[in-house]
Scaffold this motif. Structure first.
Motif, PDB file in Angstrom:
ATOM      1  N   LEU A 159     -36.870  85.238  67.835  1.00  0.00           N
ATOM      2  CA  LEU A 159     -35.506  84.827  67.506  1.00  0.00           C
ATOM      3  C   LEU A 159     -34.671  84.754  68.788  1.00  0.00           C
ATOM      4  O   LEU A 159     -35.031  85.343  69.811  1.00  0.00           O
ATOM      5  CB  LEU A 159     -34.863  85.834  66.549  1.00  0.00           C
ATOM      6  CG  LEU A 159     -35.499  85.977  65.166  1.00  0.00           C
ATOM      7  CD1 LEU A 159     -34.803  87.104  64.401  1.00  0.00           C
ATOM      8  CD2 LEU A 159     -35.405  84.674  64.389  1.00  0.00           C
ATOM      9  N   PRO A 160     -33.542  84.043  68.743  1.00  0.00           N
ATOM     10  CA  PRO A 160     -32.644  84.107  69.896  1.00  0.00           C
ATOM     11  C   PRO A 160     -32.099  85.526  70.056  1.00  0.00           C
ATOM     12  O   PRO A 160     -31.784  86.196  69.054  1.00  0.00           O
ATOM     13  CB  PRO A 160     -31.522  83.128  69.536  1.00  0.00           C
ATOM     14  CG  PRO A 160     -32.065  82.280  68.426  1.00  0.00           C
ATOM     15  CD  PRO A 160     -33.055  83.128  67.696  1.00  0.00           C
ATOM     16  N   ALA A 161     -31.997  86.014  71.269  1.00  0.00           N
ATOM     17  CA  ALA A 161     -31.277  87.259  71.489  1.00  0.00           C
ATOM     18  C   ALA A 161     -29.810  87.032  71.132  1.00  0.00           C
ATOM     19  O   ALA A 161     -29.290  85.914  71.241  1.00  0.00           O
ATOM     20  CB  ALA A 161     -31.396  87.691  72.951  1.00  0.00           C
ATOM     21  N   LEU A 162     -29.144  88.053  70.681  1.00  0.00           N
ATOM     22  CA  LEU A 162     -27.728  87.923  70.379  1.00  0.00           C
ATOM     23  C   LEU A 162     -26.990  87.531  71.656  1.00  0.00           C
ATOM     24  O   LEU A 162     -27.138  88.178  72.692  1.00  0.00           O
ATOM     25  CB  LEU A 162     -27.181  89.239  69.828  1.00  0.00           C
ATOM     26  CG  LEU A 162     -27.858  89.772  68.554  1.00  0.00           C
ATOM     27  CD1 LEU A 162     -27.221  91.096  68.138  1.00  0.00           C
ATOM     28  CD2 LEU A 162     -27.781  88.753  67.427  1.00  0.00           C
ATOM     29  N   GLY A 163     -26.236  86.438  71.583  1.00  0.00           N
ATOM     30  CA  GLY A 163     -25.521  85.962  72.752  1.00  0.00           C
ATOM     31  C   GLY A 163     -26.349  85.087  73.679  1.00  0.00           C
ATOM     32  O   GLY A 163     -25.851  84.665  74.732  1.00  0.00           O
ATOM     33  N   GLU A 164     -27.587  84.772  73.308  1.00  0.00           N
ATOM     34  CA  GLU A 164     -28.444  83.976  74.196  1.00  0.00           C
ATOM     35  C   GLU A 164     -27.876  82.586  74.435  1.00  0.00           C
ATOM     36  O   GLU A 164     -27.824  82.111  75.577  1.00  0.00           O
ATOM     37  CB  GLU A 164     -29.849  83.873  73.593  1.00  0.00           C
ATOM     38  CG  GLU A 164     -30.818  83.046  74.424  1.00  0.00           C
ATOM     39  CD  GLU A 164     -32.238  83.079  73.890  1.00  0.00           C
ATOM     40  OE1 GLU A 164     -33.019  82.174  74.260  1.00  0.00           O
ATOM     41  OE2 GLU A 164     -32.581  83.993  73.114  1.00  0.00           O
TER      42      GLU A 164
END
Length: 392
Positions: A159-164
């Protein structure tokens, strides 16, 4: 027969050359320039020597001497072989032209299932260039668009990292050139490398070489594994690969001065900080944060599954490559060494969609163990099959 080839990278250009030699009516579509993805890693040496990176028919067209046991950089390969080969193609090559999607002109995805009538109508390609969009009809499609244009996300579970996305400006998703073009971006800076494949260790080694010249450069490495991530191959015939495996395992075990390994770790979030970005790492069930200037995300690449969404394409649920080929690769012995792999024949490249083929790196999906020599075998098999089908 009209054949559309999507992508003008190594396998696309080689396939086009062979298809033209066999008398097929070929149109090549390339979203960027010839070999655009190769240019992204032009400063990096190939694992494989010249002898494995040229097809017999391509070599005959370029007609120049190459040192077979030498290992070219991407730029050397592009400038002295691939672009000259593309210039010999006697067919329609459309650069700066993207294929947005593919379908059948007279059939929806769910129609004519397992019915030979599905092959009776032409393919319809949605073509987009800088100033217009149009449709293109053809009898067969070979998709060699690769996977390099869609980097995987660097967060937990893919998943995308938070803030990616919000902090994408500090993230490099390819192998940087810290000894050349990108020197200013990395010298005396704090860099976090994420990933444990050969792209990641190549980035690490280049950054480590920069650190020898600029001691203030700081390097940290996020690795999901708990131990040495690289499996060495006994008597490896590719010395660059073995050297990188040794370097990577030493770095992971804290034996390379100047690289801080973070084993059993995942990037959870990336947030702006007063001096760089604050990265949260999940490690061994605990959360820790630190500030860096740059992130190199070498966590793999994904094929464009949207391209063939309206076709009856059987995609592997794990690799996203053609299902039969993926099963063949999984069952093959000696899979640790890509040099031992051989083409399993044209049947494993077939899908339920008649006369549609995925070749090259995209045929391996998320599996990175693809070599150009395998693509040459694929091209021979598929071009031969198409010629047979349309000659009957």
């Amino acid at each position: 027969m009209k054949l559309a080839i999507i992508g003008a990278g190594p396998i696309g250009v080689e396939t086009a050359a062979l298809a033209v030699d066999q008398g097929l009516d070929v149109t090549v579509f390339e979203a960027g320039d010839i070999g655009a993805n190769v240019a992204k890693w032009g400063h990096v040496k190939l694992f494989s020597p010249w002898s494995l990176n040229r097809s017999p028919w391509g070599n005959a067209r370029v007609n120049r001497e190459f040192q077979g046991d030498a290992f070219p950089t991407g730029k050397e390969y592009l400038d002295t072989y691939l672009k000259p080969l593309a210039e010999t193609l006697n067919c329609d090559v459309r650069t700066g032209t993207r294929i947005a999607s593919i379908s059948r002109k007279n059939a929806l995805k769910g129609e004519f299932i397992a019915n030979p009538e599905r092959a009776s109508g032409p393919f319809l390609l949605h073509v987009v260039d800088q100033s217009s969009e149009s449709f293109f009809e053809c009898d067969a499609v070979i998709d060699t668009s690769g996977a390099y244009s869609d980097p995987a996300r660097l967060g937990p579970g893919g998943l995308p990292a938070l803030g990616e996305d919000a902090n994408s400006k500090v993230i490099e998703r390819y192998i940087p050139d810290p000894l050349g073009h990108d020197r200013e971006a990395y010298a005396n800076k704090r860099t976090l490398v994420v990933g444990a494949g050969y792209s990641a260790v190549t980035s690490l080694k280049l950054l480590h070489e920069l650190k020898q010249e600029v001691p203030g450069t700081q390097i940290s490495w996020v690795i999901r594994s708990e131990s040495s991530p690289y499996t060495r191959i006994e008597n490896d015939s590719l010395p660059q690969r073995d050297a990188l495996a040794v370097f990577g395992n030493d770095a992971a075990n804290g034996k390379v001065e100047g690289i801080t390994p973070l084993l059993n770790s995942t990037v959870a979030s990336i947030q702006p900080a007063e001096d760089g970005v604050e990265v949260e790492i999940w490690q061994n069930g605990h959360s820790r944060t630190f500030v860096v200037d740059r992130i190199v995300s070498n966590v793999g690449y994904r094929p464009d599954a949207e391209l063939n969404r309206e076709l009856q394409f059987h995609q592997c649920y794990a690799s996203e490559g053609p299902m039969k080929l993926a099963a063949s690769l999984l069952a093959a012995s000696g899979g640790a060494d890509c040099l031992t792999q051989t083409s399993a024949g044209v049947d494993v490249l077939k899908s339920p969609e008649p006369n549609y083929y995925v070749l090259g790196a995209k045929s391996y999906g998320r599996n990175s163990a693809f070599l150009m020599k395998l693509g040459f075998d694929q091209a021979e098999e598929v071009v031969g099959e198409l010629k047979r089908v349309f000659s009957d």
